[in-house]
Design a protein around this motif. Structure first.
Motif, PDB file in Angstrom:
ATOM      1  N   ALA A 175      50.175  50.108   2.771  1.00 25.01           N
ATOM      2  CA  ALA A 175      50.584  49.998   4.170  1.00 25.01           C
ATOM      3  C   ALA A 175      49.486  50.412   5.135  1.00 25.01           C
ATOM      4  O   ALA A 175      49.434  49.936   6.257  1.00 25.01           O
ATOM      5  N   LYS A 191      52.160  48.784  18.749  1.00 22.53           N
ATOM      6  CA  LYS A 191      53.282  48.119  19.411  1.00 22.53           C
ATOM      7  C   LYS A 191      52.731  46.960  20.228  1.00 22.53           C
ATOM      8  O   LYS A 191      51.807  47.140  21.013  1.00 22.53           O
ATOM      9  N   PRO A 210      55.055  45.501  12.263  1.00 23.02           N
ATOM     10  CA  PRO A 210      55.168  46.042  10.899  1.00 23.02           C
ATOM     11  C   PRO A 210      53.832  46.051  10.172  1.00 23.02           C
ATOM     12  O   PRO A 210      52.994  45.168  10.376  1.00 23.02           O
ATOM     13  N   MET A 211      53.643  47.043   9.352  1.00 23.57           N
ATOM     14  CA  MET A 211      52.495  47.078   8.454  1.00 23.57           C
ATOM     15  C   MET A 211      52.873  46.196   7.269  1.00 23.57           C
ATOM     16  O   MET A 211      53.918  46.402   6.655  1.00 23.57           O
ATOM     17  N   ILE A 212      52.063  45.199   6.970  1.00 23.79           N
ATOM     18  CA  ILE A 212      52.433  44.248   5.923  1.00 23.79           C
ATOM     19  C   ILE A 212      51.726  44.509   4.601  1.00 23.79           C
ATOM     20  O   ILE A 212      52.025  43.857   3.605  1.00 23.79           O
ATOM     21  N   GLN A 251      57.642  47.252  17.631  1.00 29.14           N
ATOM     22  CA  GLN A 251      56.788  47.876  16.622  1.00 29.14           C
ATOM     23  C   GLN A 251      56.298  46.791  15.660  1.00 29.14           C
ATOM     24  O   GLN A 251      57.102  46.091  15.071  1.00 29.14           O
ATOM     25  N   HIS A 277      48.547  43.936  12.554  1.00 26.47           N
ATOM     26  CA  HIS A 277      49.176  44.483  11.353  1.00 26.47           C
ATOM     27  C   HIS A 277      48.323  45.535  10.660  1.00 26.47           C
ATOM     28  O   HIS A 277      48.796  46.171   9.728  1.00 26.47           O
ATOM     29  N   GLN A 303      53.548  44.523   0.987  1.00 25.14           N
ATOM     30  CA  GLN A 303      54.711  43.640   0.919  1.00 25.14           C
ATOM     31  C   GLN A 303      54.511  42.667  -0.236  1.00 25.14           C
ATOM     32  O   GLN A 303      53.387  42.346  -0.606  1.00 25.14           O
TER      33      GLN A 303
END
Length: 113
Positions: free
Chosen positions: A107, A46, A56-58, A54, A40, A61
């Motif tokens: 991100a 990937k 996700p960039m967390i 892909q 992350h 969040q």
């Protein structure tokens, strides 16, 4: 019978109160995010297991979203095997700490500072 019912109710309330007391600490998460940053924390990363997707960039969040996602992996409601294993190794406090940490990031700034 009334005593047993009363004890069960009190025990349930005590468990609920304990769960409600868990507060995430972003500073404590720095020792817990090593498993996260490998995927992350890499822009455009990937993963190829169990299929190519892909990651996700967390960072950035909401803490509630991250907590909910990790608990869903623990319960099997979300089906990624690697995430299920990682989430399964976390306590409720670990989850709250990790969620607090990532909710304070952007991100692209997900490495421990």
């Amino acid at each position: 019978m009334k005593k047993i019912t009363a004890l069960l109710v009190l025990a349930g309330l005590a468990q609920f109160a304990t769960a409600a007391d868990i507060v995430g600490n972003a500073q404590n998460a720095k020792a817990k995010i090593e498993m996260c940053i490998g995927c992350h924390g890499i822009p455009g990363y990937k993963a190829t297991f169990p299929e190519v997707f892909q990651v996700p960039m967390i960072g950035g969040q909401s803490a509630k979203y991250i907590e909910g996602a990790l608990k869903a992996y623990q319960k099997g409601d979300r089906k990624h095997p690697s995430m299920k294993g990682i989430a399964g190794s976390l306590s409720d406090q670990d989850i709250a700490d990790v969620a607090a940490f990532y909710s304070q990031q952007t991100a692209t700034a997900t490495a421990a500072k």
